[in-house]
Design a protein around this motif. Structure first.
Motif, PDB file in Angstrom:
ATOM      1  N   UNK A 167     -17.206   2.800 -10.913  1.00 41.44           N
ATOM      2  CA  UNK A 167     -17.462   1.615 -10.099  1.00 41.44           C
ATOM      3  C   UNK A 167     -18.938   1.263 -10.161  1.00 41.44           C
ATOM      4  N   UNK A 168     -19.219   0.003 -10.483  1.00 40.83           N
ATOM      5  CA  UNK A 168     -20.594  -0.513 -10.544  1.00 40.83           C
ATOM      6  C   UNK A 168     -20.719  -1.617  -9.501  1.00 40.83           C
ATOM      7  N   UNK A 169     -21.759  -1.517  -8.661  1.00 43.68           N
ATOM      8  CA  UNK A 169     -21.937  -2.498  -7.587  1.00 43.68           C
ATOM      9  C   UNK A 169     -23.270  -3.232  -7.741  1.00 43.68           C
ATOM     10  N   UNK A 170     -23.222  -4.564  -7.586  1.00 48.11           N
ATOM     11  CA  UNK A 170     -24.409  -5.409  -7.587  1.00 48.11           C
ATOM     12  C   UNK A 170     -24.493  -6.045  -6.208  1.00 48.11           C
ATOM     13  N   UNK A 171     -25.627  -5.851  -5.549  1.00 46.88           N
ATOM     14  CA  UNK A 171     -25.734  -6.537  -4.263  1.00 46.88           C
ATOM     15  C   UNK A 171     -26.187  -7.971  -4.486  1.00 46.88           C
ATOM     16  N   UNK A 172     -26.035  -8.788  -3.447  1.00 46.50           N
ATOM     17  CA  UNK A 172     -26.278 -10.223  -3.593  1.00 46.50           C
ATOM     18  C   UNK A 172     -27.735 -10.541  -3.907  1.00 46.50           C
ATOM     19  N   UNK A 173     -28.662  -9.659  -3.534  1.00 42.89           N
ATOM     20  CA  UNK A 173     -30.072  -9.913  -3.837  1.00 42.89           C
ATOM     21  C   UNK A 173     -30.313  -9.961  -5.325  1.00 42.89           C
ATOM     22  N   UNK A 174     -29.482  -9.277  -6.090  1.00 38.14           N
ATOM     23  CA  UNK A 174     -29.637  -9.269  -7.535  1.00 38.14           C
ATOM     24  C   UNK A 174     -28.814 -10.356  -8.198  1.00 38.14           C
ATOM     25  N   UNK A 175     -27.616 -10.604  -7.667  1.00 38.04           N
ATOM     26  CA  UNK A 175     -26.696 -11.493  -8.365  1.00 38.04           C
ATOM     27  C   UNK A 175     -26.818 -12.945  -7.956  1.00 38.04           C
ATOM     28  N   UNK A 176     -27.206 -13.218  -6.710  1.00 41.33           N
ATOM     29  CA  UNK A 176     -27.185 -14.592  -6.214  1.00 41.33           C
ATOM     30  C   UNK A 176     -28.173 -15.454  -6.993  1.00 41.33           C
ATOM     31  N   UNK A 177     -27.700 -16.638  -7.341  1.00 43.92           N
ATOM     32  CA  UNK A 177     -28.553 -17.568  -8.058  1.00 43.92           C
ATOM     33  C   UNK A 177     -28.474 -17.443  -9.547  1.00 43.92           C
TER      34      UNK A 177
ATOM     35  N   UNK B 264     -20.753 -14.547  -1.545  1.00 44.67           N
ATOM     36  CA  UNK B 264     -22.207 -14.462  -1.431  1.00 44.67           C
ATOM     37  C   UNK B 264     -22.841 -13.646  -2.544  1.00 44.67           C
ATOM     38  N   UNK B 265     -22.043 -13.240  -3.541  1.00 44.28           N
ATOM     39  CA  UNK B 265     -22.597 -12.575  -4.704  1.00 44.28           C
ATOM     40  C   UNK B 265     -22.488 -11.074  -4.708  1.00 44.28           C
ATOM     41  N   UNK B 266     -22.004 -10.439  -3.644  1.00 40.42           N
ATOM     42  CA  UNK B 266     -21.777  -8.998  -3.676  1.00 40.42           C
ATOM     43  C   UNK B 266     -20.638  -8.716  -4.658  1.00 40.42           C
ATOM     44  N   UNK B 267     -20.921  -7.922  -5.669  1.00 45.96           N
ATOM     45  CA  UNK B 267     -20.011  -7.803  -6.806  1.00 45.96           C
ATOM     46  C   UNK B 267     -19.711  -6.333  -7.097  1.00 45.96           C
ATOM     47  N   UNK B 268     -18.437  -6.076  -7.472  1.00 47.89           N
ATOM     48  CA  UNK B 268     -18.029  -4.754  -7.928  1.00 47.89           C
ATOM     49  C   UNK B 268     -17.332  -4.878  -9.273  1.00 47.89           C
ATOM     50  N   UNK B 269     -17.745  -4.051 -10.205  1.00 48.68           N
ATOM     51  CA  UNK B 269     -17.117  -4.000 -11.520  1.00 48.68           C
ATOM     52  C   UNK B 269     -16.483  -2.622 -11.670  1.00 48.68           C
ATOM     53  N   UNK B 270     -15.194  -2.603 -12.005  1.00 49.14           N
ATOM     54  CA  UNK B 270     -14.462  -1.354 -12.181  1.00 49.14           C
ATOM     55  C   UNK B 270     -14.129  -1.168 -13.662  1.00 49.14           C
ATOM     56  N   UNK B 271     -14.277   0.086 -14.128  1.00 51.35           N
ATOM     57  CA  UNK B 271     -13.931   0.423 -15.501  1.00 51.35           C
ATOM     58  C   UNK B 271     -12.981   1.611 -15.486  1.00 51.35           C
ATOM     59  N   UNK B 272     -11.828   1.457 -16.135  1.00 54.81           N
ATOM     60  CA  UNK B 272     -10.915   2.583 -16.289  1.00 54.81           C
ATOM     61  C   UNK B 272     -11.550   3.623 -17.213  1.00 54.81           C
ATOM     62  N   UNK B 273     -11.441   4.899 -16.820  1.00 54.39           N
ATOM     63  CA  UNK B 273     -12.004   5.949 -17.689  1.00 54.39           C
ATOM     64  C   UNK B 273     -11.254   6.045 -19.005  1.00 54.39           C
ATOM     65  N   UNK B 274     -10.083   5.418 -19.076  1.00 56.36           N
ATOM     66  CA  UNK B 274      -9.330   5.367 -20.324  1.00 56.36           C
ATOM     67  C   UNK B 274      -9.471   4.006 -20.991  1.00 56.36           C
ATOM     68  N   UNK B 275     -10.557   3.263 -20.635  1.00 54.58           N
ATOM     69  CA  UNK B 275     -10.776   1.940 -21.194  1.00 54.58           C
ATOM     70  C   UNK B 275     -11.101   1.980 -22.672  1.00 54.58           C
ATOM     71  N   UNK B 276     -11.026   0.801 -23.292  1.00 54.32           N
ATOM     72  CA  UNK B 276     -11.186   0.705 -24.746  1.00 54.32           C
ATOM     73  C   UNK B 276     -12.536   1.218 -25.225  1.00 54.32           C
TER      74      UNK B 276
END
Length: 917
Positions: free
Chosen positions: A46-56, A89-101
């Motif tokens: 799990x990768x998280x970006x808070x809105x201070x980084x992503x917004x705009x 508001x830009x709070x973002x989560x990216x999920x990657x399967x450990x069995x991903x390509x």
């Protein structure tokens, strides 16, 4: 309901620009301070970006596979095991399967995930990039793992080898069909050969075809992995225990070192099963997912989580979460408003609503009769409640005696912003409202919601006022609060109307005094200003009447000076030496018929009503008094009914008569001689038959005393008259005006500033010609000739006849129409007015319009109706003619005969310019 089609949002748009330069490589941990954090949550990274980084910024994600950088489009992400969730508001989560390509897999125990995040605001030229690397360890693999993420379904199966201690039954079988021997297929190496999908009808594809269709199939050191996006052609929907499930079934053919085998794989993910109440969310998952199970299974483990992270029992209890099992379902209960979710504002149909979104996770471990035949089932399931209408609470904190409206409105979520307020006079922004002194404030409450307050003084122009009672004022403040919802800037509004009543009206004050001849009146305005009508007697105080009575106004008062003989006064009584006159003044609210003030001022004024002359002549003045309201002074006579007033009007009668006439009596006593007569009403000649006698009767005694032995000497002289008196003959002018009416009612006319008047072709033009400043009913205005020209000069050519010899031009295809004139409030003498109409036209020559303006002129004759005149004075069109031959819209080439402008009975008039469209 969970919307699968809008989950993967790879472009984030918001309002803040991120500055700075990212380092080429950043190995992130859960304590990163760059606005990026990553961690391992079971079989996911799990990768998280808070809105201070992503917004705009716009976000572009790449997967790093060795030296390769692969841009993850939404379709490729679903195929390869990547998903992303972002709040508004830009709070973002990216999920990657450990069995991903594109995950570096070390013996199915150690997994290195690499990604590059590229962020830019306007163009890729100002891009900022972050390289992300995270290593996860995971070894608690079940023989079968099923992952239901937002945009894909994934199933993996432990692959048995000849050295494996056991082989799960019914899942893997050795392929024995010699006709399908993989070794007979040229070019096929070890690995997956083909796949058969069940929809539930079988559909076979080789691996390359399946990948082109969006599926992913691969083998790792110990497992075979198949992944399918939602809503593909080879998935289908099945109802399991009342829950809709999307089902994915496939048989994979693969070549292993020990031979060719078939693995049957299936995944089933819920697409519904959520129930809502006002306070809670109930998420139901089938206890037995029949598409996955063909034998008896029991639940070994069951975990709930949020945003991919498991929660222990104490964490669940602190948040009010429950996880339970019924006969048919696994039920997760989540309170609406839990801190793990977020509220969002919406404005369907311009009305304020909110939703609550939370992302629960359910992880279940089933174990079959065979202790090694187990299934781990993991679901990431974002849930958004239906729209919940919210009526903002309005609080009226106004204290009427303070003279200020104080109102509060709330509460709203933090994504709502007040933009403007619509008052009775128009729309003002918040900044403009504060600049006007209305004091708009935002208030943040401890629970994160907000509200707004507003203050408006009662005397502001945006406040409406009316008086339901004479002393009471009702103040109304209609408002429409205009909001927007961020970041979408969706508008909505909330109307309110506040009212208070206050007994604060100060009524006008009237005062008055008198001298020997006049009334003096002063009126001090109250709190409403001059918002009333003044009546003097029963007569409204018009501007003309006020001017005649020396009206003065200084903004806070007005004053009047009136002689006691004014028509608006009343005579209460009189004697031979004085008269008592009264002035009645009322101040009226005409809308409500209220009396706001009144003054009844009565004074005695010196007045000699009887005069006795030494030559024996007596004069007497009779007055109409209030006690005899129906008296007509002309009915009064002396004792001899033939002795009538020498002058009378509706208030006075004046008598002059010799002392020895009109029934006057004479009485001697002591040294005096008394002459007496009486003024009263005669009912014999002057009172109409239908009039009754006046009650009470009117009687006034006239008395004169003379000293008997006194001699009066009167001087007299005579000068011969040199000439007989005669009246000087006066001269004057009669004025005639021509006006253009706006319609056939002739009630409204165009003024000088309205010209040129614009009309369409053939649109009627209504003209009125009027003799001004004359009330003589024996005069008549006759229109002798009227014509139109292109120029303002009445003698210019070309010209066109409209009225000829006082009649319409009969050769015109659009004949002039005369309109009758009746007596009304504006027209006192109808013979002084003539009205006619024509159709709008244009002068043309050789099919071309010469000019788009016309001017209309007339010769008017003023006639004496008592004379037997010839010519025009016989009347308007009493001798129709048709002597003029012309074509409508044509040009009259011959010059019109010049009229004699100096005639004593004729006048010349012209209209302003009229333009055609």
């Amino acid at each position: 309901m969970w919307q699968l089609t809008n989950i993967l949002l790879w472009n984030l748009m918001a309002a803040v620009i991120v500055s700075g330069q990212a380092r080429p490589k950043v190995k992130l941990s859960s304590q990163s301070s760059s606005g990026l954090t990553s961690d391992c949550v079971g079989n996911l990274m799990r990768l998280r970006l808070d809105k201070a980084l992503a917004v705009g910024n716009q976000l572009e994600v790449e997967a790093i596979n060795g030296t390769q950088h692969i841009v993850l489009t939404p379709s490729l992400a679903a195929q390869c095991g990547y998903s992303m969730e972002s709040d508004p508001w830009g709070n973002t989560r990216i999920y990657t399967s450990l069995l991903g390509c594109y995950v570096d897999n070390k013996d199915d125990t150690t997994f290195n995930v690499g990604m590059k995040l590229r962020m830019y605001r306007n163009s890729p030229l100002d891009m900022i990039s972050h390289d992300v690397s995270q290593t996860c360890s995971y070894s608690r693999w079940a023989s079968r793992e099923i992952l239901c993420d937002r945009n894909y379904m994934e199933v993996s199966k432990y692959m048995s080898t000849p050295d494996s201690p056991s082989d799960p039954k019914g899942q893997t079988q050795e392929f024995k069909d010699e006709h399908s021997n993989i070794n007979a297929v040229p070019g096929v190496k070890h690995g997956i050969w083909k796949m058969t999908f069940f929809t539930p009808e079988p559909v076979a594809m080789v691996l390359r075809e399946a990948e082109q269709a969006g599926y992913s199939a691969m083998t790792t050191a110990n497992r075979l992995v198949v992944r399918s996006p939602y809503n593909t052609a080879e998935t289908y929907t099945e109802d399991v225990a009342g829950i809709p499930m999307e089902v994915f079934k496939v048989s994979a053919y693969y070549k292993a070192p020990h031979g060719l085998s078939i693995v049957n794989l299936a995944a089933a993910c819920p697409t519904g099963g959520v129930l809502f109440t006002e306070d809670s969310i109930s998420w139901h998952v089938p206890r037995r997912v029949t598409p996955l199970m063909d034998s008896r299974f029991r639940i070994v483990e069951m975990h709930m989580g949020i945003n991919g992270q498991r929660l222990d029992k104490s964490q669940m209890a602190a948040r009010g979460y429950t996880l339970s099992v019924t006969d048919f379902h696994i039920v997760t209960e989540i309170p609406v408003g839990s801190p793990d979710g977020y509220y969002k504002s919406h404005a369907p149909d311009y009305q304020y609503h909110i939703t609550y979104t939370v992302e629960p996770m359910l992880e279940v471990l089933w174990r079959g009769d065979n202790a090694q035949d187990d299934t781990r089932y993991k679901i990431l399931f974002p849930i958004t409640t239906p729209l919940m209408p919210q009526t903002p609470h309005a609080e009226d904190l106004t204290v009427p005696e303070d003279g200020v409206f104080r109102v509060r409105l709330g509460s709203f979520l933090h994504d709502v912003e007040l933009k403007n307020i619509t008052f009775s006079t128009g729309v003002l922004t918040v900044e403009e409202s504060n600049a006007r002194g209305f004091n708009v404030l935002e208030h943040i409450f401890p629970n994160g919601t907000k509200g707004y307050s507003l203050q408006v003084a009662f005397d502001a122009d945006v406040v409406l006022k009316h008086n339901p009672e004479a002393l009471v004022t009702t103040y109304s403040l209609p408002l429409v609060f205009g909001f927007i919802i961020l970041p979408e800037e969706t508008p909505f509004a909330h109307p309110l109307d506040f009212q208070v009543s206050l007994q604060d009206v100060v009524l006008p004050t009237l005062t008055g005094t008198c001298d020997r001849n006049r009334f003096y009146v002063s009126v001090e305005y109250g709190s409403q200003g001059r918002n009333f009508q003044t009546t003097v007697g029963f007569q409204p105080l018009t501007p003309e009447l006020a001017e005649s009575y020396d009206f003065q106004d200084n903004g806070t008062h007005f004053s009047l000076v009136m002689p006691y003989t004014a028509r608006e006064t009343k005579f209460e009584l009189f004697t031979s030496h004085f008269v008592r006159a009264r002035l009645d003044i009322r101040l009226l609210d005409m809308n409500n018929q209220w009396t706001l003030g009144d003054l009844y001022l009565a004074c005695d004024f010196p007045l000699t009503t009887t005069t006795c002359y030494s030559n024996g002549t007596i004069t007497a003045l009779a007055l109409k008094v209030e006690s005899v309201p129906s008296l007509n002074p002309s009915w009064l006579t002396l004792r001899d009914p033939s002795c009538k007033p020498v002058y009378s009007d509706d208030r006075f009668a004046y008598f002059s008569f010799p002392a020895d006439s009109c029934g006057t009596t004479r009485t001697f006593f002591d040294n005096y001689m008394l002459y007496e007569n009486e003024i009263s009403i005669s009912y014999f000649e002057d009172v109409a038959d239908n009039d009754s006698p006046i009650d009470p009767e009117y009687r006034q005694t006239v008395s004169c005393y003379y000293i008997v032995n006194k001699t009066e000497t009167i001087a007299f002289s005579y000068r011969p008259r040199t000439y007989d008196p005669k009246a000087e003959i006066g001269t004057g002018q009669l004025m005639v005006q021509m006006r253009l009416a706006k319609d056939a009612s002739y009630d409204h006319f165009y003024e000088g500033q309205d010209f040129p008047v614009v009309k369409y072709l053939r649109q009627p033009l209504y003209f009125e010609v009027e003799l001004m400043q004359s009330s003589d009913p024996h005069l008549e205005l006759i229109l002798e000739n009227c014509w139109a020209t292109l120029q303002e000069d009445r003698t210019s050519l070309p010209s066109w006849d409209i009225i000829v010899d006082s009649c319409e031009n009969s050769d015109d295809s659009y004949t002039t129409t005369f309109h009758p004139v009746m007596s009304d409030t504006r027209v006192a003498v109808p013979s002084h007015v003539k009205r006619f109409s024509i159709k709008m036209f244009a002068f043309i020559k050789d099919e071309a319009v010469l000019k788009d303006e016309i001017f209309v002129h007339c010769d008017a004759v003023i006639c004496d109706t008592n004379s037997q005149a010839d010519g025009a004075c016989r009347g308007q069109c009493v001798h129709p003619t048709g002597t003029k031959s012309s074509q409508h819209h044509g040009i009259k080439s011959s010059k019109r005969e010049q009229r004699n402008a100096d005639s004593t009975h004729q006048t010349l008039i012209s209209s302003g310019a009229i333009t055609n469209l």
